[in-house]
Design a protein around this motif. Structure first.
Motif, PDB file in Angstrom:
ATOM      1  N   LYS A  11      37.278  34.477  40.254  1.00  0.00           N
ATOM      2  CA  LYS A  11      38.535  33.734  40.246  1.00  0.00           C
ATOM      3  C   LYS A  11      39.721  34.687  40.370  1.00  0.00           C
ATOM      4  N   LYS A  12      39.687  35.767  39.625  1.00  0.00           N
ATOM      5  CA  LYS A  12      40.794  36.718  39.669  1.00  0.00           C
ATOM      6  C   LYS A  12      40.916  37.333  41.055  1.00  0.00           C
ATOM      7  N   SER A  13      39.811  37.680  41.655  1.00  0.00           N
ATOM      8  CA  SER A  13      39.835  38.271  42.988  1.00  0.00           C
ATOM      9  C   SER A  13      40.465  37.314  44.001  1.00  0.00           C
ATOM     10  N   ALA A  14      40.110  36.025  43.902  1.00  0.00           N
ATOM     11  CA  ALA A  14      40.655  35.030  44.828  1.00  0.00           C
ATOM     12  C   ALA A  14      42.159  34.865  44.633  1.00  0.00           C
ATOM     13  N   ILE A  15      42.604  34.837  43.365  1.00  0.00           N
ATOM     14  CA  ILE A  15      44.024  34.666  43.076  1.00  0.00           C
ATOM     15  C   ILE A  15      44.831  35.862  43.565  1.00  0.00           C
ATOM     16  N   LYS A  20      48.718  38.372  47.488  1.00  0.00           N
ATOM     17  CA  LYS A  20      49.004  39.379  48.510  1.00  0.00           C
ATOM     18  C   LYS A  20      49.240  38.758  49.887  1.00  0.00           C
ATOM     19  N   SER A  21      48.784  37.518  50.065  1.00  0.00           N
ATOM     20  CA  SER A  21      48.903  36.862  51.360  1.00  0.00           C
ATOM     21  C   SER A  21      50.355  36.546  51.693  1.00  0.00           C
ATOM     22  N   VAL A  22      50.680  36.578  52.995  1.00  0.00           N
ATOM     23  CA  VAL A  22      52.035  36.226  53.436  1.00  0.00           C
ATOM     24  C   VAL A  22      52.165  34.728  53.694  1.00  0.00           C
ATOM     25  N   SER A  23      51.047  33.996  53.604  1.00  0.00           N
ATOM     26  CA  SER A  23      51.076  32.553  53.828  1.00  0.00           C
ATOM     27  C   SER A  23      51.732  31.848  52.646  1.00  0.00           C
ATOM     28  N   PRO A  24      52.387  30.700  52.868  1.00  0.00           N
ATOM     29  CA  PRO A  24      52.989  29.939  51.763  1.00  0.00           C
ATOM     30  C   PRO A  24      51.930  29.505  50.764  1.00  0.00           C
ATOM     31  N   ASP A  25      52.290  29.484  49.482  1.00  0.00           N
ATOM     32  CA  ASP A  25      51.353  28.998  48.477  1.00  0.00           C
ATOM     33  C   ASP A  25      51.509  27.489  48.321  1.00  0.00           C
ATOM     34  N   LEU A  26      50.832  26.918  47.308  1.00  0.00           N
ATOM     35  CA  LEU A  26      50.803  25.465  47.156  1.00  0.00           C
ATOM     36  C   LEU A  26      51.977  24.909  46.361  1.00  0.00           C
ATOM     37  N   HIS A  41      52.660  41.135  38.144  1.00  0.00           N
ATOM     38  CA  HIS A  41      51.914  42.353  38.485  1.00  0.00           C
ATOM     39  C   HIS A  41      51.444  43.083  37.229  1.00  0.00           C
ATOM     40  N   LEU A  42      52.279  43.062  36.180  1.00  0.00           N
ATOM     41  CA  LEU A  42      51.899  43.722  34.932  1.00  0.00           C
ATOM     42  C   LEU A  42      50.674  43.060  34.323  1.00  0.00           C
ATOM     43  N   ILE A  43      50.710  41.741  34.187  1.00  0.00           N
ATOM     44  CA  ILE A  43      49.587  41.026  33.588  1.00  0.00           C
ATOM     45  C   ILE A  43      48.325  41.166  34.435  1.00  0.00           C
ATOM     46  N   ASN A  44      48.482  41.089  35.745  1.00  0.00           N
ATOM     47  CA  ASN A  44      47.312  41.178  36.616  1.00  0.00           C
ATOM     48  C   ASN A  44      46.705  42.569  36.661  1.00  0.00           C
ATOM     49  N   SER A  45      47.409  43.556  36.106  1.00  0.00           N
ATOM     50  CA  SER A  45      46.827  44.892  36.008  1.00  0.00           C
ATOM     51  C   SER A  45      45.819  44.985  34.862  1.00  0.00           C
ATOM     52  N   HIS A  46      45.808  43.964  33.996  1.00  0.00           N
ATOM     53  CA  HIS A  46      44.854  43.913  32.887  1.00  0.00           C
ATOM     54  C   HIS A  46      43.551  43.288  33.385  1.00  0.00           C
ATOM     55  N   GLU A  47      42.432  43.912  33.099  1.00  0.00           N
ATOM     56  CA  GLU A  47      41.163  43.448  33.659  1.00  0.00           C
ATOM     57  C   GLU A  47      40.718  42.097  33.116  1.00  0.00           C
ATOM     58  N   ASP A  48      41.299  41.638  32.006  1.00  0.00           N
ATOM     59  CA  ASP A  48      40.851  40.388  31.393  1.00  0.00           C
ATOM     60  C   ASP A  48      41.859  39.247  31.554  1.00  0.00           C
ATOM     61  N   MET A  49      42.844  39.412  32.413  1.00  0.00           N
ATOM     62  CA  MET A  49      43.874  38.395  32.583  1.00  0.00           C
ATOM     63  C   MET A  49      44.261  38.254  34.051  1.00  0.00           C
ATOM     64  N   VAL A  50      44.632  37.024  34.439  1.00  0.00           N
ATOM     65  CA  VAL A  50      45.160  36.794  35.779  1.00  0.00           C
ATOM     66  C   VAL A  50      46.116  35.605  35.743  1.00  0.00           C
ATOM     67  N   THR A  51      47.260  35.749  36.380  1.00  0.00           N
ATOM     68  CA  THR A  51      48.250  34.677  36.402  1.00  0.00           C
ATOM     69  C   THR A  51      47.819  33.591  37.391  1.00  0.00           C
ATOM     70  N   THR A  52      48.029  32.334  37.032  1.00  0.00           N
ATOM     71  CA  THR A  52      47.629  31.223  37.904  1.00  0.00           C
ATOM     72  C   THR A  52      48.819  30.433  38.441  1.00  0.00           C
ATOM     73  N   SER A  53      49.933  30.386  37.723  1.00  0.00           N
ATOM     74  CA  SER A  53      51.139  29.713  38.213  1.00  0.00           C
ATOM     75  C   SER A  53      52.331  30.211  37.417  1.00  0.00           C
ATOM     76  N   SER A  54      53.509  30.048  38.004  1.00  0.00           N
ATOM     77  CA  SER A  54      54.702  30.556  37.325  1.00  0.00           C
ATOM     78  C   SER A  54      55.955  29.902  37.889  1.00  0.00           C
ATOM     79  N   CYS A  55      57.007  29.960  37.100  1.00  0.00           N
ATOM     80  CA  CYS A  55      58.345  29.579  37.545  1.00  0.00           C
ATOM     81  C   CYS A  55      59.328  30.430  36.748  1.00  0.00           C
TER      82      CYS A  55
END
Length: 251
Positions: A11-15, A20-26, A41-55
């Motif tokens: 899941k983290k790899s896909a996110i 990194k993609s230049v395509s628009p997100d959802l 970027h800070l959170i995603n540098s942690h091996e046990d965490m990945v961001t899924t959405s934000s505002c």
């Protein structure tokens, strides 16, 4: 042959590939808010965490859709539309120049009234964690610097939230006409309050970034992992998770 990744790592790899993609997100905006990028970027540098959405925080003006007599007052109804949305504090002061408002002749309202809502919504971030230990670490860090609306939901997803929002009716939407029942100077006051909230929001984001950098990224997990839950702590966690699931279902 390379070892097979577990579900979290896949899941983290896909996110990360999507980020990194230049395509628009959802998202309606189609891209990640610039102010969110450092903490993402800070959170995603942690091996046990990945961001899924934000505002990063936004001002919006929303015209409610049609409602019937059973609708809740303030409910969005069917066919509502966003009149104005910005994540840029520099666009706050002159948003009214884009519209032709009339003055409401009658301020009587009921459950079918379609309101025009002026809303400021602060920074929000959802982070998927590998396990409860890492989710708890992020949750406790967010709570410690004032993100008191945060919670841990299902699948170890942490919602990082703070309560500095603003949500007020400023008029009605009748026969496709925007009718205000507040004066221009009141709108000006709301804009000034919103600008202050944008500034406060950015300050809290910087504070959260520093906390995560110092207390999570800079420390091994085992140094900050909590002791096994007591019955009372487990009850409170389950309560929070249940409330978060209800909130997600109501969206």
């Amino acid at each position: 042959m390379a070892p097979k990744q577990n579900a979290f790592d896949q899941k983290k790899s896909a996110i990360l590939s999507e980020i990194k993609s230049v395509s628009p997100d959802l998202s309606p905006k189609g891209s990640i808010d610039e102010l969110c990028l450092p903490i993402i970027h800070l959170i995603n540098s942690h091996e046990d965490m990945v961001t899924t959405s934000s505002c990063s925080g936004r001002l919006s003006v929303f015209a409610e859709g049609s409602k019937d007599v059973k609708s809740k007052i303030g409910g969005k109804g069917d066919g509502g539309k966003w009149l104005f949305v910005t994540h840029d504090k520099n666009a706050v002061s002159d948003w009214t120049s884009q519209f032709n408002f009339t003055v409401a002749k009658d301020m009587r309202t009921d459950s079918t009234t379609r309101y025009i809502l002026y809303k400021y919504e602060p920074f929000i971030l959802h982070v998927k964690c590998r396990d409860f230990a890492s989710a708890s670490q992020l949750y406790n860090t967010a709570m410690s610097c004032g993100f008191r609306e945060s919670g841990i939901g299902s699948n170890h997803i942490v919602a990082v939230r703070i309560s500095i929002k603003l949500d007020v009716p400023i008029g009605t939407f009748l026969d496709d006409q925007l009718q205000l029942f507040v004066e221009e100077r009141y709108l000006s006051m709301l804009n000034n309050i919103t600008l202050m909230k944008f500034q406060d929001n950015e300050r809290k984001m910087r504070e959260l970034y520093d906390k995560i950098q110092n207390e999570i990224i800079g420390k091994p997990l085992q140094e900050t992992t909590a002791q096994p839950e007591t019955k009372a702590e487990r009850f409170e966690r389950k309560r929070r998770e249940g409330l978060e699931r209800q909130r997600q279902l109501q969206k």
